[in-house]
Motif scaffolding. Structure first.
Motif, PDB file in Angstrom:
ATOM      1  N   LEU A  94     -27.895  14.453   3.422  1.00  0.00           N
ATOM      2  CA  LEU A  94     -27.540  13.037   3.407  1.00  0.00           C
ATOM      3  C   LEU A  94     -26.082  12.838   3.823  1.00  0.00           C
ATOM      4  CD1 LEU A  94     -28.138  10.081   2.790  1.00  0.00           C
ATOM      5  CD2 LEU A  94     -27.649  10.545   0.388  1.00  0.00           C
ATOM      6  N   ARG A  95     -25.215  13.701   3.338  1.00  0.00           N
ATOM      7  CA  ARG A  95     -23.796  13.575   3.698  1.00  0.00           C
ATOM      8  C   ARG A  95     -23.597  13.761   5.204  1.00  0.00           C
ATOM      9  NH1 ARG A  95     -19.389  17.496   1.016  1.00  0.00           N
ATOM     10  NH2 ARG A  95     -20.360  18.965   2.451  1.00  0.00           N
ATOM     11  N   SER A  96     -24.286  14.739   5.766  1.00  0.00           N
ATOM     12  CA  SER A  96     -24.182  14.953   7.214  1.00  0.00           C
ATOM     13  C   SER A  96     -24.686  13.742   7.985  1.00  0.00           C
ATOM     14  CB  SER A  96     -24.984  16.193   7.615  1.00  0.00           C
ATOM     15  OG  SER A  96     -24.436  17.356   7.036  1.00  0.00           O
ATOM     16  N   ARG A  97     -25.749  13.129   7.478  1.00  0.00           N
ATOM     17  CA  ARG A  97     -26.280  11.927   8.138  1.00  0.00           C
ATOM     18  C   ARG A  97     -25.272  10.786   8.066  1.00  0.00           C
ATOM     19  NH1 ARG A  97     -26.890   8.407  10.659  1.00  0.00           N
ATOM     20  NH2 ARG A  97     -28.719   7.095  11.134  1.00  0.00           N
TER      21      ARG A  97
ATOM     22  N   ILE B  34     -34.076  13.844  10.593  1.00  0.00           N
ATOM     23  CA  ILE B  34     -34.486  12.927   9.531  1.00  0.00           C
ATOM     24  C   ILE B  34     -35.469  11.891  10.078  1.00  0.00           C
ATOM     25  CG2 ILE B  34     -33.669  11.058   8.025  1.00  0.00           C
ATOM     26  CD1 ILE B  34     -31.264  12.737   7.365  1.00  0.00           C
ATOM     27  N   GLU B  35     -35.260  11.459  11.308  1.00  0.00           N
ATOM     28  CA  GLU B  35     -36.203  10.532  11.931  1.00  0.00           C
ATOM     29  C   GLU B  35     -37.570  11.194  12.089  1.00  0.00           C
ATOM     30  OE1 GLU B  35     -37.785   7.118  13.909  1.00  0.00           O
ATOM     31  OE2 GLU B  35     -36.258   7.511  12.385  1.00  0.00           O
TER      32      GLU B  35
ATOM     33  N   GLU C 163     -43.608  17.672   9.458  1.00  0.00           N
ATOM     34  CA  GLU C 163     -42.486  17.470   8.533  1.00  0.00           C
ATOM     35  C   GLU C 163     -41.837  18.800   8.184  1.00  0.00           C
ATOM     36  OE1 GLU C 163     -40.385  16.869   4.701  1.00  0.00           O
ATOM     37  OE2 GLU C 163     -41.959  18.293   5.218  1.00  0.00           O
ATOM     38  N   TRP C 164     -42.661  19.828   8.002  1.00  0.00           N
ATOM     39  CA  TRP C 164     -42.161  21.164   7.660  1.00  0.00           C
ATOM     40  C   TRP C 164     -41.251  21.710   8.757  1.00  0.00           C
ATOM     41  CZ3 TRP C 164     -41.197  24.452   4.033  1.00  0.00           C
ATOM     42  CH2 TRP C 164     -41.096  25.815   4.296  1.00  0.00           C
TER      43      TRP C 164
ATOM     44  N   ARG D 283     -35.605  22.954  10.229  1.00  0.00           N
ATOM     45  CA  ARG D 283     -34.457  22.820  11.120  1.00  0.00           C
ATOM     46  C   ARG D 283     -33.284  22.161  10.400  1.00  0.00           C
ATOM     47  NH1 ARG D 283     -38.705  21.542  14.831  1.00  0.00           N
ATOM     48  NH2 ARG D 283     -38.366  19.305  14.499  1.00  0.00           N
ATOM     49  N   LEU D 284     -33.567  21.282   9.445  1.00  0.00           N
ATOM     50  CA  LEU D 284     -32.507  20.647   8.671  1.00  0.00           C
ATOM     51  C   LEU D 284     -31.860  21.618   7.711  1.00  0.00           C
ATOM     52  CD1 LEU D 284     -34.049  17.173   7.789  1.00  0.00           C
ATOM     53  CD2 LEU D 284     -31.847  17.529   8.915  1.00  0.00           C
TER      54      LEU D 284
END
Length: 230
Positions: free
Chosen positions: A175-178, A189-190, A218-219, A224-225
């Motif tokens: 979230l912080r990176s986003r 995330i999209e 999603e996996w 990758r995230l």
């Protein structure tokens, strides 16, 4: 988010001289004259947090039990928080008539975790069934429906690796990176969002192959995230 047949339970009775928290299987026990002092004991911290939030001062004995392995990552602590609220809210001097139960248990658990908690795991513990959770500006809505347990049991298998899992801090780093505008993170995330929409549509149609395909997409994005996801 779908509820599964693994349960968390809580039994409450009168105590003497403070609070006593213990596991039904005898694996742990903690005692304290004050609820806040339980926050220093990791396995009793959740109880201390909810007692303090409910402003309960009367001495109590609190027995806990859960079918979910600790740190398994399938919402066991969230279910236990819901069980605690169900057992303790009738004893609180607070007026909870205007309190959203999901927000309440989220805040209780966030205090213990020391990092932001989501809301998705509370809905099935509170109401059972299948929930499609929709996040809109200014509101979160959950659509609930009953499920055919036999149909789901024929297609869903849970494996316990025995390895403890914690996603809260990893999610916060993402979230912080986003928020800092990382374009790669934004794109992944999209992908997660699109997969969630596809999953919701597939679940509404009871299309299990399509659910599996959405989960796979999603996996891939989640890996990758955060390569640490196991």
């Amino acid at each position: 988010n779908v509820a599964i047949g693994l349960f968390a339970t809580c039994r409450v009775g009168r105590g003497a001289g403070g609070f006593r928290v213990f596991a039904r299987d005898g694996s742990f026990e903690a005692s304290s004259p004050e609820a806040r002092e339980l926050l220093d004991e990791p396995r009793a911290a959740l109880v201390g947090s909810i007692l303090d939030a409910l402003e309960i001062r009367e001495p109590l004995e609190i027995e806990l039990s859960t079918d979910v392995p600790f740190g398994s990552g399938i919402g066991g602590s969230s279910a236990l928080t819901v069980a605690l609220l169900g057992a303790l809210e009738r004893r609180t001097p607070r007026d909870l008539s205007g309190v959203d139960r999901v927000d309440f248990v989220r805040d209780v658990e966030t205090r213990v975790l020391g990092k932001p908690a989501g809301v998705q795991d509370y809905y099935p513990a509170l109401a059972g069934g299948l929930h499609t959770i929709v996040f809109r500006p200014g509101a979160t809505r959950a659509r609930r429906e009953d499920v055919d347990a036999a149909a789901w049991n024929g297609r869903l298998t849970l494996f316990d690796t025995g390895a403890s899992h914690s996603s809260g801090m990893n999610n916060w780093e993402i979230l912080r990176s986003r928020l800092e505008g990382d374009p790669r993170v934004a794109a992944e995330i999209e992908s997660v969002r699109k997969s969630a929409v596809a999953m919701a549509d597939a679940a509404a149609r009871h299309d299990f192959p399509a659910m599996g395909a959405a989960l796979a997409r999603e996996w891939d994005a989640r890996r990758r995230l955060a390569p640490v996801v196991s």
